[in-house]
Scaffold this motif. Structure first.
Motif, PDB file in Angstrom:
ATOM      1  N   THR B  98      34.274  48.646  42.805  1.00 29.88           N
ATOM      2  CA  THR B  98      33.802  49.054  41.491  1.00 29.88           C
ATOM      3  C   THR B  98      34.004  47.919  40.496  1.00 29.88           C
ATOM      4  N   VAL B  99      33.353  48.079  39.348  1.00 36.07           N
ATOM      5  CA  VAL B  99      33.436  47.069  38.297  1.00 36.07           C
ATOM      6  C   VAL B  99      34.901  46.817  37.926  1.00 36.07           C
ATOM      7  N   ILE B 100      35.645  47.914  37.721  1.00 30.14           N
ATOM      8  CA  ILE B 100      37.022  47.722  37.253  1.00 30.14           C
ATOM      9  C   ILE B 100      37.891  47.125  38.362  1.00 30.14           C
ATOM     10  N   ASP B 101      37.643  47.498  39.603  1.00 28.22           N
ATOM     11  CA  ASP B 101      38.425  46.924  40.702  1.00 28.22           C
ATOM     12  C   ASP B 101      38.208  45.419  40.807  1.00 28.22           C
ATOM     13  N   ASN B 102      36.986  44.970  40.534  1.00 24.63           N
ATOM     14  CA  ASN B 102      36.713  43.540  40.525  1.00 24.63           C
ATOM     15  C   ASN B 102      37.631  42.815  39.546  1.00 24.63           C
ATOM     16  N   VAL B 103      37.807  43.427  38.377  1.00 25.49           N
ATOM     17  CA  VAL B 103      38.642  42.794  37.357  1.00 25.49           C
ATOM     18  C   VAL B 103      40.121  42.907  37.744  1.00 25.49           C
ATOM     19  N   LEU B 104      40.483  44.054  38.332  1.00 23.30           N
ATOM     20  CA  LEU B 104      41.890  44.274  38.695  1.00 23.30           C
ATOM     21  C   LEU B 104      42.377  43.248  39.726  1.00 23.30           C
ATOM     22  N   ILE B 105      41.464  42.790  40.584  1.00 23.78           N
ATOM     23  CA  ILE B 105      41.849  41.793  41.587  1.00 23.78           C
ATOM     24  C   ILE B 105      42.413  40.539  40.915  1.00 23.78           C
ATOM     25  N   GLU B 138      39.945  46.497  28.483  1.00 28.24           N
ATOM     26  CA  GLU B 138      39.821  45.649  27.300  1.00 28.24           C
ATOM     27  C   GLU B 138      38.963  44.418  27.605  1.00 28.24           C
ATOM     28  N   TYR B 139      39.225  43.816  28.766  1.00 30.26           N
ATOM     29  CA  TYR B 139      38.421  42.652  29.143  1.00 30.26           C
ATOM     30  C   TYR B 139      36.961  43.046  29.329  1.00 30.26           C
ATOM     31  N   LEU B 140      36.747  44.207  29.960  1.00 25.85           N
ATOM     32  CA  LEU B 140      35.369  44.637  30.211  1.00 25.85           C
ATOM     33  C   LEU B 140      34.616  44.891  28.916  1.00 25.85           C
ATOM     34  N   LEU B 170      38.120  35.660  33.506  1.00 24.92           N
ATOM     35  CA  LEU B 170      38.923  35.725  32.286  1.00 24.92           C
ATOM     36  C   LEU B 170      40.201  36.534  32.494  1.00 24.92           C
ATOM     37  N   ALA B 171      40.110  37.555  33.328  1.00 23.29           N
ATOM     38  CA  ALA B 171      41.239  38.467  33.516  1.00 23.29           C
ATOM     39  C   ALA B 171      42.422  37.812  34.209  1.00 23.29           C
TER      40      ALA B 171
END
Lengths: 325, 268
Positions: B98-105, B138-140, B170-171
């Motif tokens: 998912t979109v958020i999982d991509n950032v969480l990585i 927040e980043y998203l 960025l994350a």
């Protein structure tokens, strides 16, 4: 996006209740004689297959590392438990044996993982296949493991309670691992190893962790196996055993624990049912596999878990409720 | 001290020198462009800076917030954790996540709780998970992606996939971010939105940015300084206006004849 504050959420309590009811259901059916010894053997097979397949799914399905050597790890647990039960034929001996066996499988997993996990895809498959063969040949030639004849007459310490408890623990541990930041790191390796590394994930470390973790539970499953079925020999843990596990994983869906459990149950039942028709057994089994792969190449569940399905329905209910009110 | 200094960097594949004797420096919070014709070695330089390739020779010094590291030969994840993030030329999102999982990585190596606390679901696990998700949203929100955190990355429209890649980089809280053709395949309005965002990255997040781009108007508009690469060698460097009129650059892009034509006003 709500993250609960503790583990005691409504959903987890429901799951606990479900797990307990399954346990007591089988327990009472057994004590009233509705489920006989013959059924219990099938149930034992199901539990062991679930442990093997779910742990293999962690390596193959979630982390994306093709392994053909899972039977090797299983045999380590099996032999360790069998040997422990020889010197101490009781439950304590069983627990000591299965613990040593699982930890030993984990250590071997790390040692083998460090050189082989640099390889990708088919190459890794061949390397893990070779490693499982080495383990098998070692057991074949050691004096303590009694060579090709194997170990017989092991004390049966594993019963429904141990089978069920260890299976639930294995599934729970792997589920918790996969649904954490560490599990996400593993999945990102499957998705794109280069990108994963560029985002700061130590991909080598996580591949080894997943491999060792899977090996640990395969070892535990092997321990259950040797203690339940009295008898082990090196031939039981050959290439075909690893393929059996892989079939369960692929059929259930690479990256779905729920799918793996369902397909482990279905395939174990199928094998049992087909035992009465031994001449056509392998043909029917293979045809069913071919048909499922033709119509559902992503496996029974794909990457979907039962919790996703429940989530979906819960959300739909909420939306319905909102539109009504 | 510059945040990144590259000295005499070379990389050859067999007999082919993909990058030879490149020298570059980036000052903190600078926005620098790296341009050159196809196959000039731009992406190879990115791969050298991020540890995907090990240089044949040369040094890369990275100095974020007062510390100095020689990063050539380090593993990609080590470099990433020191504070160099990147995007890829051909989008490399984790497509089935998912979109958020991509950032969480990208936040994993900084914020995650231990394996043991994940296994036993301690309160530490839930706290870190909540923290990470909050921060990820927040980043998203920078790219208005916070409305669809549970969409699979592969189901996003192309422009948003590019945006998600930047958010993901960025994350990881980098001090230097390498953008590899972020505007590729974007239309005019998407590109202008992108250029506004790249400015924001620099001004709001205090990032140093190295940008590979073929869209010359974007490069000329954004970059404070430009390096030009051809056949693996730096052929020119300077301010955008100097680069525009540099004879060697025009030659590299359009060929010698065209360069002569332009000089003579196209009379010949």
């Amino acid at each position: 996006m709500d993250v609960p504050r503790t583990v005691f959420t409504k959903r987890n309590l429901v799951w606990l209740a479900v797990c307990l009811s399954i346990y007591f259901l089988v327990f009472f059916l057994r004590s009233y004689g509705i489920l006989g010894n013959y059924h219990e053997i099938t149930i034992a097979q199901i539990c062991i297959n679930i442990m093997l397949a779910v742990s293999l799914n962690l390596i193959v399905g979630f982390t994306g590392q093709f392994s053909l050597g899972h039977a090797g790890f299983m045999s380590i647990g099996a032999y360790a438990t069998s040997l422990a039960l020889r010197s101490r034929p009781d439950t304590i001996g069983f627990l000591i044996g299965i613990t040593i066996g699982s930890v030993l499988a984990l250590v071997v997993g790390v040692i083998i993982g460090i050189p082989t996990l640099r390889l990708r895809g088919d190459y890794l498959g061949i390397a893990t296949l070779g490693m499982a063969e080495i383990i098998r040949v070692v057991f074949l030639n050691l004096k303590i493991t009694n060579g090709a004849a194997g170990l017989m007459g092991t004390f049966r310490a594993a019963n429904w309670t141990w089978l069920y408890l260890l299976t639930v623990m294995a599934v729970l541990a792997i589920n918790n691992f996969v649904n954490s930041s560490h599990g996400r790191a593993c999945i990102s390796i499957r998705e794109d190893e280069t990108a994963s590394e560029a985002m700061g994930v130590n991909t080598t470390a996580y591949k080894i962790i997943a491999f060792a973790f899977g090996a640990f539970f395969a070892g535990a499953a092997g321990g259950l196996y040797s203690s339940y079925f009295y008898f082990i020999k090196p031939d039981l843990f050959g290439f075909l055993k690893s393929i059996d596990m892989l079939v369960i994983v692929v059929l259930g869906g690479l990256g779905s624990i729920t799918g793996t459990i369902i397909s482990a149950i279905l395939l174990s039942l199928l094998t049992t049912i087909l035992q009465d028709f031994s001449s056509v057994r392998m043909i029917v089994y293979s045809v069913i596999l071919v048909i499922i792969m033709l119509f559902r190449p992503q496996g029974l569940m794909g990457t979907v878990e039962i919790s996703h399905v429940i989530d979906k329905f819960a959300r739909k209910d909420k939306e319905d409720a909102n539109t009504v009110s | 001290m510059p945040i990144l200094s590259v000295e005499n960097l070379s990389k050859s594949f067999g007999g082919l020198a993909a990058v030879s004797h490149v020298n570059m420096t980036l000052e903190s919070q600078e926005l620098v462009g790296l341009i050159g014709p196809n196959g000039a070695g731009k992406t190879t330089i990115f791969n050298l800076l991020t540890g995907v390739y090990t240089p044949t020779s040369g040094t890369i010094t990275f100095a974020p917030n007062g510390e100095v590291y020689e990063i050539q030969g380090m593993r990609p994840h080590q470099i990433a954790n020191l504070g160099i993030a990147r995007t890829f030329q051909n989008i490399r999102l984790f497509k089935d996540m998912t979109v958020i999982d991509n950032v969480l990585i990208s936040m994993h190596s900084q914020l995650s709780s231990s394996i043991a606390s994940s296994l036993f679901r301690t309160s530490k696990f839930y706290n870190s998970e909540r923290e990470m998700r909050k921060e990820a949203l927040e980043y998203l929100s920078i790219f208005n992606l916070d409305k669809k955190p549970k969409v699979l990355a592969k189901n996003l429209p192309y422009g948003e996939q590019r945006h998600l890649e930047i958010v993901r980089a960025l994350a990881s809280k980098p001090s230097l971010i390498l953008l590899d053709e972020p505007a590729a395949g974007m239309n005019q309005s998407e590109t202008s939105h992108l250029s506004a965002t790249i400015r924001r990255l620099k001004n709001e997040f205090g990032l140093t940015i190295l940008l590979i781009e073929h869209d010359m108007s974007l490069v000329m508009e954004l970059c404070e300084r430009i390096y030009v690469l051809d056949y693996g060698m730096l052929i020119s460097q300077g301010l955008p206006n100097e680069i525009k009129t540099d004879k060697r650059v025009i030659e590299a892009y359009l060929g010698e004849d065209a360069a002569r034509d332009i000089e003579t006003g196209g009379e010949s």
